[in-house]
Design an enzyme around this catalytic site. Structure first.
Site, PDB file in Angstrom:
ATOM      1  N   TYR A  37      20.526  69.262  80.220  1.00 52.09           N
ATOM      2  CA  TYR A  37      21.672  70.098  80.583  1.00 52.09           C
ATOM      3  C   TYR A  37      21.491  71.516  80.048  1.00 52.09           C
ATOM      4  O   TYR A  37      21.704  72.497  80.762  1.00 52.09           O
ATOM      5  CB  TYR A  37      22.947  69.470  80.027  1.00 52.09           C
ATOM      6  CG  TYR A  37      24.219  70.026  80.620  1.00 52.09           C
ATOM      7  CD1 TYR A  37      24.549  69.774  81.942  1.00 52.09           C
ATOM      8  CD2 TYR A  37      25.094  70.781  79.847  1.00 52.09           C
ATOM      9  CE1 TYR A  37      25.731  70.253  82.490  1.00 52.09           C
ATOM     10  CE2 TYR A  37      26.278  71.272  80.387  1.00 52.09           C
ATOM     11  CZ  TYR A  37      26.586  71.007  81.711  1.00 52.09           C
ATOM     12  OH  TYR A  37      27.758  71.500  82.246  1.00 52.09           O
TER      13      TYR A  37
ATOM     14  N   LYS B 184      21.242  74.969  82.193  1.00 50.41           N
ATOM     15  CA  LYS B 184      22.274  76.003  82.053  1.00 50.41           C
ATOM     16  C   LYS B 184      21.724  77.280  81.418  1.00 50.41           C
ATOM     17  O   LYS B 184      22.179  78.387  81.750  1.00 50.41           O
ATOM     18  CB  LYS B 184      23.463  75.463  81.254  1.00 50.41           C
ATOM     19  CG  LYS B 184      24.201  74.317  81.958  1.00 50.41           C
ATOM     20  CD  LYS B 184      24.699  74.708  83.342  1.00 50.41           C
ATOM     21  CE  LYS B 184      25.530  73.606  83.979  1.00 50.41           C
ATOM     22  NZ  LYS B 184      26.052  73.959  85.312  1.00 50.41           N
TER      23      LYS B 184
ATOM     24  N   SER C 201      27.766  76.887  81.346  1.00 48.81           N
ATOM     25  CA  SER C 201      28.302  76.100  80.246  1.00 48.81           C
ATOM     26  C   SER C 201      28.058  76.844  78.949  1.00 48.81           C
ATOM     27  O   SER C 201      27.132  77.652  78.848  1.00 48.81           O
ATOM     28  CB  SER C 201      27.602  74.735  80.191  1.00 48.81           C
ATOM     29  OG  SER C 201      27.931  74.032  79.012  1.00 48.81           O
TER      30      SER C 201
END
Length: 254
Positions: free
Chosen positions: A159, A163, A146
Site C-alpha cells: 500500500y 501511494k 493516503s
C-alpha cells in the site's frame, strides 16, 4: 476601496468523474461535487451500486449518472473516454489494499495492489487528459492517496509503495500539464470509517493504535474529505498543483 472576491467553490457547468464511487469515500466525493453544481458520473465495476448512488444524488437535487467501468481494463478505459465529452474534474478513488507482513507478499498480491492503485490510476488519468487536451478543456485531477504515501506503516509495504508512487506521479503530471491549465493534486486521508474499513475497527487493539496516532482523537469520516475534494476541484485552488492535501488528524505531524 474595492475588496478582493473569494474565488468560487461552485462547479456549475462542469463535468466530473469519480471512480470507485459506489460507496464510502467515492460516493461521498461524488455527492460533494454534485452539491456544488457539477454533473457527476459515478463509475465502478458494480453497476447497481453506482446506479443507487446516482439516484440518491438526483433525489437530492443534483445531476448524476452511473457508468460500469473496470479501471484496470485499459481498453475499457479508452472506450469509455472516447464515448463521452471531456471531464473538467477527475477523482481517482478506485483502490485496494492487502495488509500483511512484507515477507508474506506474493506476486499476485503485489500485482493486485500496484496494478489498481498505481497503474490503473495512471492510464485512467492519461485517457482523461487526452480527451481534455483534444477539446481544449482545463481542469483538476484529484488522486485519492493516503497518509501512507507520506510515512510508512506496519504490514503496509504494498500500500505504501503504491501511494508513495501516486504522490510522485501526481507531481510529475502537474509539471507536464501546467501549460494546459490542468492541475494535479492528491488528497491523503488517515483511516476513514467506511463499510470496507469498519470491520478493522472491531479489533480493539488495532483501533487503539490508530487513535494514538491520530492526534485529533477520532477515526476519520467520509465528510472530512468532502471539503478537501471540493477545494481542489474548484477555482478556490486555482494556483494549487503538484501538492498533497493531507487530511490525517495530525498523524504525519509527529
Amino acid at each position: 476601496m474595492t475588496l478582493p472576491v473569494t474565488p468560487s467553490f461552485r462547479l456549475d457547468g462542469r463535468r466530473a468523474l469519480v471512480t470507485g464511487a459506489g460507496r464510502g469515500i467515492g460516493l461521498a466525493l461524488a455527492a460533494a461535487l454534485a452539491e456544488a453544481g457539477a454533473s457527476v458520473t459515478l463509475a465502478a465495476r458494480t453497476l447497481n451500486e453506482v446506479e443507487a448512488g446516482a439516484e440518491a444524488i438526483r433525489a437530492a437535487g443534483g445531476k448524476a449518472d452511473a457508468a460500469m467501468l473496470d479501471v484496470a481494463d485499459t481498453q475499457a478505459v479508452t472506450d469509455f473516454f472516447a464515448s463521452r465529452p471531456a471531464f473538467h474534474v477527475l477523482i481517482n478513488n478506485a483502490g485496494t489494499n492487502r495488509p500483511m507482513p512484507m515477507q508474506d507478499v506474493t506476486e499476485a498480491d503485489y500485482d493486485a495492489v500496484l496494478d489498481l492503485n498505481l497503474r490503473a490510476t495512471f492510464f485512467v488519468t492519461q485517457a482523461a487528459v487526452r480527451r481534455m487536451l483534444a477539446e481544449g478543456v482545463s481542469g483538476s485531477l484529484i488522486h485519492v492517496g493516503s497518509q501512507m504515501g507520506h510515512v510508512g506503516g506496519p504490514n503496509r509495504s504494498l500500500y505504501c509503495a503504491s501511494k508513495w508512487g501516486l504522490e510522485g506521479m501526481s507531481k510529475a503530471l502537474a509539471l507536464d500539464l501546467a501549460a494546459h491549465n490542468i492541475r494535479s493534486n492528491t488528497i491523503a486521508p488517515t483511516f476513514i470509517e467506511t463499510p470496507l474499513t469498519r470491520p478493522y475497527f472491531e479489533d480493539a487493539a488495532f483501533k487503539a493504535s490508530v487513535l494514538e496516532k491520530i492526534k485529533l482523537g477520532r477515526i476519520g469520516r467520509v465528510e472530512d474529505l468532502m471539503g478537501a475534494a471540493l477545494f481542489l476541484a474548484s477555482d478556490a485552488s486555482a494556483l494549487v498543483t503538484g501538492t498533497s492535501l493531507i487530511v490525517d488528524g495530525g498523524w504525519t505531524a509527529e
